[in-house]
Design a protein around this motif. Structure first.
Motif, short mmCIF file in Angstrom:
data_model
loop_
_atom_site.label_atom_id
_atom_site.label_comp_id
_atom_site.label_asym_id
_atom_site.label_seq_id
_atom_site.Cartn_x
_atom_site.Cartn_y
_atom_site.Cartn_z
N ALA A 1 35.58 14.00 3.52
CA ALA A 1 36.89 14.42 4.02
C ALA A 1 37.83 13.23 4.16
CB ALA A 1 36.74 15.14 5.36
N GLY A 2 37.30 12.10 4.64
CA GLY A 2 38.11 10.89 4.75
C GLY A 2 38.56 10.40 3.39
N GLN A 3 37.68 10.47 2.38
CA GLN A 3 38.04 10.04 1.03
C GLN A 3 39.10 10.95 0.42
OE1 GLN A 3 33.93 10.08 -0.44
NE2 GLN A 3 34.08 7.90 -0.85
N VAL A 4 39.00 12.26 0.67
CA VAL A 4 39.96 13.21 0.09
C VAL A 4 41.31 13.12 0.80
CG1 VAL A 4 40.48 15.66 -0.24
CG2 VAL A 4 38.18 14.81 -0.69
N ILE A 5 41.30 13.20 2.14
CA ILE A 5 42.55 13.21 2.90
C ILE A 5 43.24 11.85 2.83
CG2 ILE A 5 43.57 13.64 5.17
CD1 ILE A 5 41.19 15.46 5.77
N GLY A 6 42.46 10.78 2.59
CA GLY A 6 43.03 9.44 2.52
C GLY A 6 43.69 9.10 1.20
N MET B 1 47.65 12.82 -0.54
CA MET B 1 47.45 13.60 0.70
C MET B 1 48.14 12.88 1.86
SD MET B 1 45.61 16.29 -0.24
CE MET B 1 44.66 16.88 1.14
N LEU B 2 47.37 12.35 2.82
CA LEU B 2 47.96 11.69 3.98
C LEU B 2 47.90 10.17 3.91
CD1 LEU B 2 46.65 13.96 6.91
CD2 LEU B 2 48.85 14.07 5.74
N GLY B 3 47.43 9.62 2.78
CA GLY B 3 47.30 8.17 2.67
C GLY B 3 48.55 7.48 2.16
N SER B 4 49.71 8.12 2.27
CA SER B 4 50.96 7.55 1.76
C SER B 4 51.59 6.63 2.80
CB SER B 4 51.93 8.67 1.39
OG SER B 4 52.28 9.43 2.54
N ALA B 5 52.67 5.96 2.40
CA ALA B 5 53.35 5.00 3.28
C ALA B 5 54.01 5.67 4.47
CB ALA B 5 54.38 4.21 2.48
N THR B 6 54.34 6.94 4.35
CA THR B 6 55.02 7.64 5.44
C THR B 6 54.07 8.45 6.32
OG1 THR B 6 55.50 9.46 3.93
CG2 THR B 6 57.21 7.79 4.21
N LEU C 1 47.22 10.56 9.21
CA LEU C 1 45.85 10.40 8.71
C LEU C 1 44.94 9.86 9.81
CD1 LEU C 1 43.80 10.24 6.31
CD2 LEU C 1 44.66 7.93 5.88
N LEU C 2 45.41 8.84 10.53
CA LEU C 2 44.59 8.23 11.59
C LEU C 2 44.46 9.16 12.80
CD1 LEU C 2 45.89 4.54 11.50
CD2 LEU C 2 43.90 5.52 10.35
#
Length: 499
Positions: free
Chosen positions: A173-178, A182-187, A192-193
């Motif tokens: 889940a961390g690999q996918v959402i990150g 997904m949620l690993g973008s600059a904004t 994500l955290l």
């Protein structure tokens, strides 16, 4: 298959509670191990931008790196603190209340993480990461104990193995959402955290609807009425008399025996070989090479000429492989037993590491060696997931009785978090000086563990806690048996023979 669906219907209360404990237990641990690397560039930039806005000058690159390293490592410090205090608190206030406390701490951490960018405070990230560690130190200690105590004997191996299933699910889940999409973008990286705030809120809302573990209610609280209600709620209507009798025997055997503190536990002769088993199995799980495999996977995929943009997705395939194999472990553990999965899994992993060292060393001489290395990476993860990943948790829960388990899991947490910290400190130097030959160190550890497990670890499959204790007493006392005495010191009695 028909038997599985029958169990799913009959034990639906148990499976519901396993799911709820998993999403708030080992899932956040796996999630935070894998997710922190994805927003690393954005967090470093945020630290520098915040400092410039406050002081008008940029931070040196070394200072940014030091702050980032502290953000990563403070999670382990929090985890160690949480696991150390968890034993005392679960004994005094019970596991369900402590798990709900962990959810509250996790919600506070998620709030700090989610608001850090808007507040322009990287200190909130540090504090949030510390609180996440404390909360996960609690929940990762409680989850294996709780899930082992709520299950009947015939499903205990399966339920214990779900701890590893949810841990690997958290990694995936961390690999996918990150991912950047997904949620690993600059904004979106603050969201994500803060993601684990959702799982904490869900468990906090639903956990009061479920009972405490039957063994806790009977053995520690002595509340037989609540015990029978919990059995019916979790195991459904049916004949559970054999399980109930086993728990009553354990209660009778532990009558007058008080829980031990950690130092008293270490000095107790009747638990000596259980502690030896813990001291071998837990460090081996940390030092078996799985972290080295994940580290080297990127290099292996690059040398196999995968496109740079595809490598994160191929690495996600490695995480999915571990997740699927941990599900297989939960299905196989009651058939093959814990001991066979442990020594067989570690033995296979040692062979794979030997082959991988060879292919990495020769990959510049033979082009096809790259593809062999890729196959071996997936094979190693498969062996880890099917064998030691789930079986180790099951053994740790089963070799200690209800009275001694909280203090024993303080040691489990200490080994786990200290091993994670030391590995993070030592492993980069091993890679720098040894290169792919660092796998030989892990191979030696695996070989030593295989010998210990094969020769000394009793099989716990299908046995009650008392039967497992008697198996260990043969190692602890030789030809003598131990019976609990009211003064907390074991009373020895030689076995009587016909002669």
């Amino acid at each position: 298959m028909a038997g599985f669906f029958a169990d799913l219907i009959r034990y639906r209360g148990l499976f519901q509670m396993i799911l709820l404990l998993g999403i708030g237990g080992s899932f956040p641990y796996g999630f935070h191990i894998s997710v922190i690397n994805y927003p690393s560039l954005h967090i470093k930039k945020f630290i520098n931008d915040t400092w410039m806005e406050r002081h008008g000058s940029p931070l040196p690159q070394e200072t940014i790196l030091l702050l980032w390293s502290f953000i990563v490592s403070v999670f382990g410090i929090g985890g160690l603190l949480g696991s150390v205090y968890c034993g005392y608190l679960t004994t005094k206030y019970r596991k369900k209340k402590c798990q709900m406390l962990a959810n509250g701490i996790m919600l506070a951490a998620a709030l700090l993480m989610g608001c850090s960018k808007a507040a322009k405070s990287f200190e909130m990230i540090v504090l949030g990461r510390l609180l996440y560690g404390v909360a996960i130190g609690f929940s990762f200690n409680i989850h294996p104990q709780y899930v082992g105590e709520i299950s009947p004997k015939r499903l205990r191996g399966f339920t214990n193995a779900t701890v590893a299933v949810f841990l690997t699910f958290g990694k995936v889940a961390g690999q996918v959402i990150g991912l950047g999409e997904m949620l690993g973008s600059a904004t979106l990286w603050p969201l994500l955290l803060a993601f684990n705030g959702l799982t904490a809120a869900l468990q906090l809302a639903l956990l009061p609807c479920f009972p405490d573990s039957p063994s806790y209610l009977l053995i520690q609280k002595g509340n037989e009425e609540a015990f029978r209600k919990a059995v019916t709620r979790l195991w459904g209507e049916g004949d559970h008399q054999a399980e109930i009798e086993d728990l009553k025997k354990e209660k009778a055997a532990m009558a007058g025996t008080k829980g031990l503190r950690v130092l008293e536990l270490l000095r107790t002769r009747s638990l000596r070989w259980q502690l030896y088993a813990m001291a071998v199995l837990l460090p081996t799980l940390q030092l078996c090479g799985i972290n080295a495999i994940y580290f080297y996977s990127f290099e292996v995929f690059r040398t196999a000429q995968f496109e740079e943009g595809l490598i994160p997705y191929v690495s996600l395939g490695v995480g999915l492989c571990e997740f699927v194999s941990s599900i297989l472990c939960s299905s196989l553990i009651e058939h093959f037993g814990r001991k066979r999965l442990l020594w067989g899994g570690y033995g296979a992993m040692a062979v794979v590491l030997a082959l991988l060292t060879t292919t990495l060393s020769l990959q510049h001489r033979f082009f096809w060696m790259h593809y062999g290395s890729v196959i071996l990476v997936f094979l190693f993860v498969l062996c880890y997931g099917i064998g030691p990943s789930g079986a180790t948790v099951s053994v740790m829960v089963e070799i200690f009785s209800q009275t001694f388990r909280p203090s024993a899991f303080v040691l489990v947490g200490f080994f786990n978090w200290t091993g994670l910290f030391l590995l993070g400190m030592i492993f980069p130097f091993m890679v720098e000086h040894l290169g792919p030959f660092c796998f030989l160190v892990f191979m030696g550890i695996l070989a030593a563990s295989v010998v210990f497990i094969y020769l000394f670890l009793p099989e716990t499959k299908g046995k009650s806690i008392l039967e497992i204790t008697m198996d260990f007493n043969k190692l602890n006392f030789g030809t003598k048996q131990v019976f609990p005495a009211e003064n907390n010191h074991p009373k020895e009695a030689a076995l009587c023979t016909r002669l």
